[in-house]
Motif scaffolding. Structure first.
Motif, PDB file in Angstrom:
ATOM      1  N   TYR A 196       0.832  -1.204   0.000  1.00  0.00           N
ATOM      2  CA  TYR A 196       0.000   0.000   0.000  1.00  0.00           C
ATOM      3  C   TYR A 196       0.867   1.255   0.000  1.00  0.00           C
ATOM      4  CZ  TYR A 196      -3.534   3.409   1.363  1.00  0.00           C
ATOM      5  OH  TYR A 196      -4.353   4.500   1.413  1.00  0.00           O
ATOM      6  N   LEU A 197       1.930   1.256   0.796  1.00  0.00           N
ATOM      7  CA  LEU A 197       2.824   2.405   0.855  1.00  0.00           C
ATOM      8  C   LEU A 197       3.509   2.636  -0.496  1.00  0.00           C
ATOM      9  CD1 LEU A 197       3.942   4.615   2.666  1.00  0.00           C
ATOM     10  CD2 LEU A 197       5.735   3.033   3.369  1.00  0.00           C
ATOM     11  N   ARG A 198       3.942   1.560  -1.149  1.00  0.00           N
ATOM     12  CA  ARG A 198       4.536   1.683  -2.478  1.00  0.00           C
ATOM     13  C   ARG A 198       3.548   2.287  -3.461  1.00  0.00           C
ATOM     14  NH1 ARG A 198       6.033  -3.549  -1.772  1.00  0.00           N
ATOM     15  NH2 ARG A 198       4.684  -4.209  -3.458  1.00  0.00           N
ATOM     16  N   SER A 199       2.288   1.854  -3.383  1.00  0.00           N
ATOM     17  CA  SER A 199       1.284   2.381  -4.306  1.00  0.00           C
ATOM     18  C   SER A 199       1.006   3.859  -4.020  1.00  0.00           C
ATOM     19  CB  SER A 199      -0.002   1.560  -4.234  1.00  0.00           C
ATOM     20  OG  SER A 199      -0.647   1.749  -3.000  1.00  0.00           O
ATOM     21  N   LEU A 200       1.085   4.276  -2.757  1.00  0.00           N
ATOM     22  CA  LEU A 200       0.902   5.688  -2.440  1.00  0.00           C
ATOM     23  C   LEU A 200       2.035   6.537  -3.003  1.00  0.00           C
ATOM     24  CD1 LEU A 200      -0.373   5.591   1.246  1.00  0.00           C
ATOM     25  CD2 LEU A 200      -1.678   6.138  -0.809  1.00  0.00           C
ATOM     26  N   PHE A 201       3.267   6.047  -2.891  1.00  0.00           N
ATOM     27  CA  PHE A 201       4.398   6.775  -3.468  1.00  0.00           C
ATOM     28  C   PHE A 201       4.245   6.885  -4.981  1.00  0.00           C
ATOM     29  CE2 PHE A 201       7.005   5.877   0.416  1.00  0.00           C
ATOM     30  CZ  PHE A 201       7.322   7.189   0.695  1.00  0.00           C
ATOM     31  N   THR A 202       3.813   5.819  -5.622  1.00  0.00           N
ATOM     32  CA  THR A 202       3.632   5.829  -7.076  1.00  0.00           C
ATOM     33  C   THR A 202       2.511   6.787  -7.478  1.00  0.00           C
ATOM     34  OG1 THR A 202       4.388   3.549  -7.165  1.00  0.00           O
ATOM     35  CG2 THR A 202       3.239   4.381  -9.104  1.00  0.00           C
ATOM     36  N   ALA A 203       1.396   6.757  -6.754  1.00  0.00           N
ATOM     37  CA  ALA A 203       0.285   7.664  -7.057  1.00  0.00           C
ATOM     38  C   ALA A 203       0.703   9.116  -6.854  1.00  0.00           C
ATOM     39  CB  ALA A 203      -0.920   7.326  -6.179  1.00  0.00           C
ATOM     40  N   GLY A 204       1.471   9.372  -5.800  1.00  0.00           N
ATOM     41  CA  GLY A 204       1.965  10.728  -5.558  1.00  0.00           C
ATOM     42  C   GLY A 204       2.905  11.189  -6.653  1.00  0.00           C
ATOM     43  N   ALA A 205       3.770  10.291  -7.113  1.00  0.00           N
ATOM     44  CA  ALA A 205       4.696  10.634  -8.191  1.00  0.00           C
ATOM     45  C   ALA A 205       3.943  10.920  -9.485  1.00  0.00           C
ATOM     46  CB  ALA A 205       5.696   9.506  -8.393  1.00  0.00           C
ATOM     47  N   LEU A 206       2.927  10.129  -9.789  1.00  0.00           N
ATOM     48  CA  LEU A 206       2.117  10.382 -10.991  1.00  0.00           C
ATOM     49  C   LEU A 206       1.409  11.729 -10.896  1.00  0.00           C
ATOM     50  CD1 LEU A 206       0.666   6.841 -11.727  1.00  0.00           C
ATOM     51  CD2 LEU A 206       2.039   8.226 -13.278  1.00  0.00           C
ATOM     52  N   ALA A 207       0.963  12.097  -9.694  1.00  0.00           N
ATOM     53  CA  ALA A 207       0.306  13.396  -9.501  1.00  0.00           C
ATOM     54  C   ALA A 207       1.296  14.536  -9.720  1.00  0.00           C
ATOM     55  CB  ALA A 207      -0.294  13.472  -8.099  1.00  0.00           C
ATOM     56  N   VAL A 208       2.521  14.384  -9.236  1.00  0.00           N
ATOM     57  CA  VAL A 208       3.550  15.407  -9.440  1.00  0.00           C
ATOM     58  C   VAL A 208       3.843  15.561 -10.927  1.00  0.00           C
ATOM     59  CG1 VAL A 208       6.001  15.926  -9.086  1.00  0.00           C
ATOM     60  CG2 VAL A 208       4.612  15.167  -7.170  1.00  0.00           C
ATOM     61  N   ILE A 209       3.947  14.446 -11.641  1.00  0.00           N
ATOM     62  CA  ILE A 209       4.231  14.498 -13.081  1.00  0.00           C
ATOM     63  C   ILE A 209       3.069  15.122 -13.841  1.00  0.00           C
ATOM     64  CG2 ILE A 209       4.549  13.053 -15.136  1.00  0.00           C
ATOM     65  CD1 ILE A 209       6.336  11.264 -13.412  1.00  0.00           C
ATOM     66  N   ARG A 210       1.855  14.761 -13.477  1.00  0.00           N
ATOM     67  CA  ARG A 210       0.679  15.342 -14.131  1.00  0.00           C
ATOM     68  C   ARG A 210       0.658  16.860 -13.923  1.00  0.00           C
ATOM     69  NH1 ARG A 210      -3.244  13.173 -11.247  1.00  0.00           N
ATOM     70  NH2 ARG A 210      -2.717  11.132 -12.035  1.00  0.00           N
ATOM     71  N   TYR A 211       0.926  17.311 -12.693  1.00  0.00           N
ATOM     72  CA  TYR A 211       0.971  18.738 -12.390  1.00  0.00           C
ATOM     73  C   TYR A 211       2.092  19.418 -13.181  1.00  0.00           C
ATOM     74  CZ  TYR A 211       1.229  23.045  -9.680  1.00  0.00           C
ATOM     75  OH  TYR A 211       1.240  24.358  -9.299  1.00  0.00           O
ATOM     76  N   ALA A 212       3.250  18.767 -13.246  1.00  0.00           N
ATOM     77  CA  ALA A 212       4.400  19.338 -13.947  1.00  0.00           C
ATOM     78  C   ALA A 212       4.118  19.469 -15.449  1.00  0.00           C
ATOM     79  CB  ALA A 212       5.637  18.483 -13.717  1.00  0.00           C
ATOM     80  N   LYS A 213       3.405  18.531 -16.025  1.00  0.00           N
ATOM     81  CA  LYS A 213       3.090  18.605 -17.456  1.00  0.00           C
ATOM     82  C   LYS A 213       2.127  19.749 -17.752  1.00  0.00           C
ATOM     83  CE  LYS A 213       4.097  13.974 -19.051  1.00  0.00           C
ATOM     84  NZ  LYS A 213       3.594  12.793 -19.727  1.00  0.00           N
ATOM     85  N   ILE A 214       1.245  20.054 -16.809  1.00  0.00           N
ATOM     86  CA  ILE A 214       0.289  21.148 -17.001  1.00  0.00           C
ATOM     87  C   ILE A 214       0.943  22.500 -16.750  1.00  0.00           C
ATOM     88  CG2 ILE A 214      -1.836  22.202 -16.096  1.00  0.00           C
ATOM     89  CD1 ILE A 214      -2.792  19.313 -15.502  1.00  0.00           C
TER      90      ILE A 214
END
Length: 91
Positions: free
Chosen positions: A22-40
């Motif tokens: 679960y912790l690994r999936s939270l880190f991955t979801a957070g990283a995807l959110a950072v990348i999505r924000y960075a692309k915008i």
């Protein structure tokens, strides 16, 4: 996480599948959110992420960023200190 370093050159491995799934999936979801924000909003103030996204697919970059976030979180907890913004490199 795996680390193999030699001759002053850091070679950081991937996020291992040991530990809390679960912790690994939270880190991955957070990283995807950072990348999505960075692309915008742009990645001008994140040169490491900019270079990574130029070289690798988004999901591979997200795992690399999740690995980096996990290392940062571990270091903050191990040293019992808060987050410190990286100092900008001056040329």
């Amino acid at each position: 996480m795996q680390q193999n370093s030699s001759g002053g050159k850091d070679k950081l491995g991937n996020i291992s599948k040991q530990g809390d799934r679960y912790l690994r999936s939270l880190f991955t979801a957070g990283a995807l959110a950072v990348i999505r924000y960075a692309k915008i909003h742009g990645t001008g103030h994140r040169p490491w992420l900019t270079g990574l996204l130029a070289r690798r697919p988004t999901k591979v970059a997200a795992i690399a960023l999740a690995n980096k976030l996990a290392r940062m979180a571990w270091a903050m907890m191990a040293r019992n200190e808060g987050y410190k913004e990286p100092v900008a490199l001056t040329a």
